[in-house]
Scaffold this motif. Structure first.
Motif, PDB file in Angstrom:
ATOM      1  N   TYR A   1       6.468  -2.471   4.522  1.00  0.00           N
ATOM      2  CA  TYR A   1       5.789  -1.341   3.875  1.00  0.00           C
ATOM      3  C   TYR A   1       6.582  -0.051   4.095  1.00  0.00           C
ATOM      4  O   TYR A   1       6.781   0.735   3.159  1.00  0.00           O
ATOM      5  N   SER A   2       7.049   0.152   5.313  1.00  0.00           N
ATOM      6  CA  SER A   2       7.843   1.359   5.599  1.00  0.00           C
ATOM      7  C   SER A   2       9.089   1.418   4.730  1.00  0.00           C
ATOM      8  O   SER A   2       9.451   2.457   4.193  1.00  0.00           O
ATOM      9  N   LYS A   3       9.736   0.264   4.586  1.00  0.00           N
ATOM     10  CA  LYS A   3      10.946   0.189   3.746  1.00  0.00           C
ATOM     11  C   LYS A   3      10.614   0.520   2.285  1.00  0.00           C
ATOM     12  O   LYS A   3      11.353   1.234   1.619  1.00  0.00           O
ATOM     13  N   LEU A   4       9.493  -0.023   1.814  1.00  0.00           N
ATOM     14  CA  LEU A   4       9.099   0.226   0.419  1.00  0.00           C
ATOM     15  C   LEU A   4       8.768   1.704   0.207  1.00  0.00           C
ATOM     16  O   LEU A   4       9.115   2.290  -0.818  1.00  0.00           O
ATOM     17  N   LEU A   5       8.127   2.284   1.208  1.00  0.00           N
ATOM     18  CA  LEU A   5       7.774   3.710   1.132  1.00  0.00           C
ATOM     19  C   LEU A   5       9.013   4.582   0.935  1.00  0.00           C
ATOM     20  O   LEU A   5       9.007   5.505   0.127  1.00  0.00           O
TER      21      LEU A   5
ATOM     22  N   GLU B   1      -8.902   1.581  -4.397  1.00  0.00           N
ATOM     23  CA  GLU B   1      -9.575   1.059  -3.197  1.00  0.00           C
ATOM     24  C   GLU B   1     -10.992   0.575  -3.480  1.00  0.00           C
ATOM     25  O   GLU B   1     -11.660   0.025  -2.609  1.00  0.00           O
ATOM     26  N   ASP B   2     -11.459   0.813  -4.700  1.00  0.00           N
ATOM     27  CA  ASP B   2     -12.842   0.489  -5.046  1.00  0.00           C
ATOM     28  C   ASP B   2     -12.963  -1.000  -5.398  1.00  0.00           C
ATOM     29  O   ASP B   2     -12.426  -1.453  -6.414  1.00  0.00           O
TER      30      ASP B   2
ATOM     31  N   THR C   1       0.267   1.950  -4.330  1.00  0.00           N
ATOM     32  CA  THR C   1      -0.864   1.062  -4.058  1.00  0.00           C
ATOM     33  C   THR C   1      -1.500   0.614  -5.371  1.00  0.00           C
ATOM     34  O   THR C   1      -1.167   1.096  -6.441  1.00  0.00           O
ATOM     35  N   GLY C   2      -2.400  -0.357  -5.247  1.00  0.00           N
ATOM     36  CA  GLY C   2      -3.203  -0.751  -6.398  1.00  0.00           C
ATOM     37  C   GLY C   2      -2.587  -1.764  -7.339  1.00  0.00           C
ATOM     38  O   GLY C   2      -3.076  -1.976  -8.440  1.00  0.00           O
ATOM     39  N   SER C   3      -1.510  -2.441  -6.906  1.00  0.00           N
ATOM     40  CA  SER C   3      -0.854  -3.411  -7.791  1.00  0.00           C
ATOM     41  C   SER C   3      -1.781  -4.535  -8.230  1.00  0.00           C
ATOM     42  O   SER C   3      -1.646  -5.070  -9.315  1.00  0.00           O
ATOM     43  N   LEU C   4      -2.697  -4.918  -7.333  1.00  0.00           N
ATOM     44  CA  LEU C   4      -3.592  -6.038  -7.652  1.00  0.00           C
ATOM     45  C   LEU C   4      -4.934  -5.526  -8.163  1.00  0.00           C
ATOM     46  O   LEU C   4      -5.925  -6.254  -8.132  1.00  0.00           O
ATOM     47  N   THR C   5      -4.982  -4.288  -8.612  1.00  0.00           N
ATOM     48  CA  THR C   5      -6.258  -3.706  -9.032  1.00  0.00           C
ATOM     49  C   THR C   5      -6.162  -3.120 -10.440  1.00  0.00           C
ATOM     50  O   THR C   5      -5.107  -3.121 -11.059  1.00  0.00           O
ATOM     51  N   MET C   6      -7.275  -2.573 -10.867  1.00  0.00           N
ATOM     52  CA  MET C   6      -7.367  -1.958 -12.182  1.00  0.00           C
ATOM     53  C   MET C   6      -6.395  -0.781 -12.346  1.00  0.00           C
ATOM     54  O   MET C   6      -6.056  -0.389 -13.461  1.00  0.00           O
ATOM     55  N   ALA C   7      -5.942  -0.230 -11.213  1.00  0.00           N
ATOM     56  CA  ALA C   7      -5.062   0.948 -11.283  1.00  0.00           C
ATOM     57  C   ALA C   7      -3.725   0.643 -11.940  1.00  0.00           C
ATOM     58  O   ALA C   7      -3.094   1.527 -12.508  1.00  0.00           O
ATOM     59  N   SER C   8      -3.271  -0.600 -11.850  1.00  0.00           N
ATOM     60  CA  SER C   8      -1.938  -0.909 -12.380  1.00  0.00           C
ATOM     61  C   SER C   8      -2.028  -1.201 -13.878  1.00  0.00           C
ATOM     62  O   SER C   8      -1.965  -2.334 -14.322  1.00  0.00           O
TER      63      SER C   8
ATOM     64  N   ASP D   1       1.398   5.490   7.749  1.00  0.00           N
ATOM     65  CA  ASP D   1       0.314   6.058   6.936  1.00  0.00           C
ATOM     66  C   ASP D   1       0.118   5.269   5.654  1.00  0.00           C
ATOM     67  O   ASP D   1       1.074   4.949   4.964  1.00  0.00           O
ATOM     68  N   GLY D   2      -1.135   4.995   5.343  1.00  0.00           N
ATOM     69  CA  GLY D   2      -1.412   4.352   4.063  1.00  0.00           C
ATOM     70  C   GLY D   2      -1.255   2.843   4.069  1.00  0.00           C
ATOM     71  O   GLY D   2      -1.428   2.188   3.046  1.00  0.00           O
ATOM     72  N   PHE D   3      -0.897   2.289   5.244  1.00  0.00           N
ATOM     73  CA  PHE D   3      -0.636   0.854   5.298  1.00  0.00           C
ATOM     74  C   PHE D   3      -1.860   0.016   4.913  1.00  0.00           C
ATOM     75  O   PHE D   3      -1.762  -0.936   4.133  1.00  0.00           O
ATOM     76  N   ALA D   4      -3.016   0.402   5.434  1.00  0.00           N
ATOM     77  CA  ALA D   4      -4.228  -0.405   5.191  1.00  0.00           C
ATOM     78  C   ALA D   4      -4.549  -0.450   3.698  1.00  0.00           C
ATOM     79  O   ALA D   4      -4.870  -1.509   3.143  1.00  0.00           O
ATOM     80  N   ARG D   5      -4.445   0.714   3.061  1.00  0.00           N
ATOM     81  CA  ARG D   5      -4.738   0.777   1.620  1.00  0.00           C
ATOM     82  C   ARG D   5      -3.752  -0.086   0.825  1.00  0.00           C
ATOM     83  O   ARG D   5      -4.112  -0.830  -0.076  1.00  0.00           O
ATOM     84  N   TRP D   6      -2.490   0.002   1.218  1.00  0.00           N
ATOM     85  CA  TRP D   6      -1.454  -0.779   0.532  1.00  0.00           C
ATOM     86  C   TRP D   6      -1.689  -2.281   0.735  1.00  0.00           C
ATOM     87  O   TRP D   6      -1.630  -3.068  -0.210  1.00  0.00           O
ATOM     88  N   GLN D   7      -1.985  -2.653   1.972  1.00  0.00           N
ATOM     89  CA  GLN D   7      -2.179  -4.073   2.259  1.00  0.00           C
ATOM     90  C   GLN D   7      -3.367  -4.631   1.467  1.00  0.00           C
ATOM     91  O   GLN D   7      -3.324  -5.726   0.924  1.00  0.00           O
ATOM     92  N   LYS D   8      -4.408  -3.804   1.398  1.00  0.00           N
ATOM     93  CA  LYS D   8      -5.614  -4.248   0.704  1.00  0.00           C
ATOM     94  C   LYS D   8      -5.364  -4.447  -0.789  1.00  0.00           C
ATOM     95  O   LYS D   8      -5.896  -5.371  -1.399  1.00  0.00           O
ATOM     96  N   THR D   9      -4.535  -3.594  -1.382  1.00  0.00           N
ATOM     97  CA  THR D   9      -4.425  -3.600  -2.845  1.00  0.00           C
ATOM     98  C   THR D   9      -3.121  -4.202  -3.369  1.00  0.00           C
ATOM     99  O   THR D   9      -2.930  -4.288  -4.579  1.00  0.00           O
ATOM    100  N   ASN D  10      -2.219  -4.619  -2.472  1.00  0.00           N
ATOM    101  CA  ASN D  10      -0.919  -5.128  -2.934  1.00  0.00           C
ATOM    102  C   ASN D  10      -0.519  -6.465  -2.313  1.00  0.00           C
ATOM    103  O   ASN D  10       0.527  -6.995  -2.668  1.00  0.00           O
TER     104      ASN D  10
END
Lengths: 265, 600
Positions: B395-399, B448-449, B406-413, B322-331
């Motif tokens: 990703y599973s290990k990190l979870l 995700e934006d 998520t969002g490490s490469l985005t404005m969220a961090s 769960d959440g893999f796609a979002r994580w991959q996109k933003t991290n």
């Protein structure tokens, strides 16, 4: 053996003496954990049983039921970095037992070393133990309050740093229990311990009182660590900070800083 | 059975450089003793302490913050494990990743600092010259060596400069601290906001491809900030050391040693004027070149790091977590090396627990084909050379350990300096505010934006810019506000800061009460959404507004001000007591500060 030069039992040495009936090995874990496997020949003493009744008579009975006489060499271990077993050591010393020591590793570490474990529960022949109450190693709230201003008295808080910053007994210094250990051993070397004390300016002839959160386990480990490097006058404030607070005694805190927000917990 | 077929893990990679010097620990312990006995005066002791990487702590002399230098950000699994252990023994059970690739341990008892130094020696690390008027940690982009836009890998040069400067007499007593940043490309480094910033270049000279740098000098953020100037078109690598030495010598000779508030090199450059400074540097370089003995040179180790995928952990039958796609996109950032990725681990304001550090160490061993990690520029960790096929498993290990935010490469961090959690100068709890902003962004899934991806939020707890607020798309620095008789934390908001090739300091826009910071950020995003062009981003929109190039309904900073004005009016204290309290505090706000030593 002399309490003031109490040392720790090397797991390699215990291994050789495991079948030696003059040694009583005590496992301070919960009964169900003990039943799944323990160091060969060890008997079980869940800490809760000891804590249920504080009286010397109760400690005496526990010792006798475990086959511990005044002369028995006792080696104690747990799986909680030595904190529970050092509380048991302290209790035995409190009724005057002279030869109770910690094993230098936890049960998990013992297992990881590939040393013998067993599910067999040894037969226990009960023994007779005297009571020679050793009041020199016990501190009460009343006592602590009376001596805390004395120049020669050092109060040591063994809880984690953030808990200490938030509230502690006025004048106490902080040595978190983790500071006492080292890689793969429940206690650092004597030299390492002495160095820590030297850096902190704690002199060997100080009167030291250790305390922690509630029942004197983390501070029991500190008690043991300090005794094991030869400090003669160390006391455990058995009922620790929980009692201190409930008695509404004065408390100090580190003001004007939001240190909790640095934690990633 | 399957377990046995796995090849065993290779031994830990060893770093090429041991930064430590064991006797410094003992010397430190002795000096602390002399200081406590009054045999070393406080000023001398402070300089000594800072030189060894122990920084003062808020409102107390009993504690220090130990800043562990990580040159070029390269950190190895067993080093992280050691730091985990040290954080439990001597600190608060968490460690902190800074914006300058350091790892910090806070609330350390001054008398225990030497024990930390001793243990750092065991793993080849040092805190030497991490603070004080020295060359601070030499940074290098976490993507150097794997970035798609880089011309060559600057890492060996960053390490060589770090090695040359550490404990070097030429930089032990500078007028003020001095910072080097190397990057891979304009986007991933911060080369225009430091004393010396370096961007790799290749130039053809006499038919030969020559490596070199574009060098930027005299930038820096602080109470007064400046953007760096480019020294010359191209500086060949042979001149890297001479140029660095020349700049340091000029600063050492001419820098202001009296006025603490104005003694960074950027003030010297500004006072003298860039052209004059530039000529001085070029002249000094000629002198350095002609007078140095041949043994003064950089020791550049360009040996190739071995890339070996540690174990095949992929399991084709495993379902997508769960959440893999979002994580991959933003991290996750694709590397220039096909099949490999750089994975960003975001931390709230740079904080990480001891157990998480141990997990990171284990994950590096299991997934990174280069066997070490890099500290990032935004209080984060980057694990590189992760194979495409291993991403899901990683990703599973990190979870499992709470490291898959998520969002490490985005404005969220959002970045937040230490603020009132430990810093003497702080006026507000910027550290916690950054965490709150990040939590809100993730809750609203703003990571995700795509419109927000290239924007940043950075927060400082005072005007001194350790949180780098001036180069953020939306930046904040803390101060106190007052309404009638009551004080509240009040942040000055700047808009449109950038640290890339279009580097510009943010435009001061409004003062925003702390409990209105998040609503104001969301309002700005809302305004953007209403007025954006197709294929627009928030940062481009703000950039147009700042430069007067926007033609929609909101076309000036004044327009933004009008729209957010209703958020800025304080309520009566009895109507909203919470308004008057800072995050992390349940009592009314008042400012308390001590003597500053400058931290990041």
């Amino acid at each position: 053996m002399n309490n003031s030069s109490m040392s720790i039992i090397d797991s390699k040495i215990l291994r050789e003496k495991i079948k030696d009936n003059s040694i009583r090995i005590v496992d301070v874990r919960r009964e169900q954990d003990y039943q799944l496997g323990h160091i060969t020949n060890a008997v079980n003493l869940p800490l809760a049983k000891l804590l249920a009744d504080d009286s010397v008579e109760s400690i005496q009975k526990i010792a006798q039921d475990l086959g511990i006489s005044d002369e028995t060499s006792v080696v104690i271990y747990d799986d909680t970095f030595g904190a529970l077993s050092s509380r048991v050591v302290w209790a035995l010393q409190y009724i005057g037992h002279k030869d109770a020591k910690l094993l230098d590793v936890t049960f998990s570490q013992w297992k990881a070393l590939g040393y013998e474990i067993s599910t067999e529960v040894p037969e226990i022949e009960s023994a007779t133990h005297s009571i020679k109450e050793n009041k020199d190693i016990m501190a009460t709230a009343e006592y602590l309050e009376k001596v805390k201003e004395n120049k020669n008295v050092i109060i040591i808080d063994n809880r984690e740093r953030l808990n200490y910053l938030e509230q502690h007994i006025p004048g106490a210094i902080n040595i978190p229990y983790r500071t006492l250990a080292t890689d793969g051993k429940i206690l650092r070397t004597k030299e390492g311990m002495k160095n820590l004390l030297k850096n902190r300016g704690i002199s060997e002839d100080a009167e030291i009182i250790t305390y922690c959160g509630s029942v004197g386990t983390l501070s029991g480990l500190a008690y043991y660590a300090l005794k094991s490097v030869g400090l003669p006058n160390v006391k455990l404030y058995v009922h620790s900070f929980k009692e201190w607070k409930s008695l509404e005694k004065p408390i100090d805190k580190q003001e004007n800083a939001n240190y909790w927000d640095l934690s990633a917990e | 059975m399957a377990q046995q077929l796995r090849p065993s893990k290779p031994a830990d990679k060893q770093p090429k450089i041991d930064w430590s010097r064991r006797q410094e620990a003992e010397n430190f312990a002795e000096t602390v003793k002399l200081f406590r006995q009054g045999k070393v005066d406080p000023d001398t002791f402070r300089r000594f302490r800072l030189q060894h990487g122990a920084y003062g702590t808020r409102m107390t002399d009993d504690y220090a913050m130990v800043r562990i230098k990580v040159p070029a950000g390269q950190v190895y699994p067993y080093q992280l494990e050691k730091i985990a252990q040290l954080s439990e023994m001597y600190s608060i059970g968490s460690a902190h990743f800074s914006t300058r690739e350091n790892i910090q341990l806070h609330w350390v008892i001054l008398e225990d600092v030497s024990e930390i130094m001793q243990s750092l020696s065991d793993v080849g690390m040092t805190s030497r010259e991490a603070c004080g008027n020295t060359v601070r940690n030499v940074m290098c982009s976490p993507l150097s060596g794997v970035c798609k836009d880089e011309i060559f890998d600057a890492t060996p040069y960053a390490l060589a400069i770090a090695r040359f400067m550490l404990r070097n007499p030429i930089c032990q007593g500078l007028p003020r601290k001095f910072k080097f940043n190397f990057t891979c490309c304009e986007k991933h480094g911060m080369i225009r906001i430091v004393d010396v910033g370096l961007l790799p270049q290749i130039q053809e000279i006499d038919g030969e491809q020559r490596k070199g740098f574009k060098i930027f000098l005299g930038g820096g953020l602080g109470n007064k900030s400046f953007i760096g100037h480019q020294l010359e078109d191209f500086t060949p690598v042979e001149d890297l050391l001479y140029t660095s030495m020349a700049v340091i010598r000029i600063f050492d000779r001419l820098g202001d040693r009296k006025n603490m508030a104005r003694n960074r090199m950027r003030y010297l450059v500004n006072d003298m004027g860039w052209e004059k400074f530039r000529n001085l540097v070029l002249k000094e370089r000629a002198i350095v070149k002609s007078t140095q003995s041949v043994i003064v040179k950089l020791n550049i180790d360009e040996s190739i790091n071995e890339i070996q995928r540690p174990i095949s952990v992929s399991n084709e039958s495993a379902s997508v977590p769960d959440g893999f796609a979002r994580w991959q996109k933003t991290n996750v950032e694709k590397q220039s090396q096909g099949g490999f990725n750089s994975v960003f681990i975001g931390l709230e304001s740079g904080d990480i627990t001891a157990n998480q550090l141990r997990s990171v160490a284990e994950i590096i061993r299991d997934y990174s084909a280069e066997g070490f990690a890099r500290n990032g520029f935004s209080q984060n960790i980057v694990i590189r050379y992760v194979h495409d096929d291993d991403l899901k498993s990683m990703y599973s290990k990190l979870l499992e350990t709470g490291l898959a935010k998520t969002g490490s490469l985005t404005m969220a961090s959002a970045v937040g300096c230490s603020g009132t959690t430990s810093c003497n100068l702080a006026l507000t709890n910027s550290h916690r505010l950054a965490k709150e902003v990040q939590r809100k962004f993730l809750e609203l899934k703003l990571d995700e934006d795509d419109d927000l991806k290239d924007s940043t939020i950075k927060i400082s707890g005072c005007p001194n810019s350790c949180g780098q607020h001036e180069v953020a798309t939306i930046g904040f620095y803390g101060g106190g506000g007052r309404y009638e008789n009551d004080m509240f934390p009040n942040y000055t908001m700047s808009l449109g800061g950038r640290f890339d090739e279009g580097s510009i300091l943010g435009h001061h826009t409004a003062r925003v009460p702390v409990k209105r910071v998040i609503p104001v950020i969301l309002k700005i995003i809302e305004l953007y959404k209403e007025n954006k062009q197709s294929d627009d981003t928030l940062s481009r929109w703000i950039d147009r507004i700042i430069h007067g190039n926007e033609s929609s309904k909101i076309n000036s900073v004044e327009d933004i001000k009008k729209e957010i004005n209703s958020f800025l009016i304080p309520p009566k204290v009895e109507d909203e007591p919470d308004f008057y309290m800072d995050y992390g505090s349940d009592t009314s706000y008042h400012t308390v500060t001590g003597k500053g030593e400058c931290a990041a």
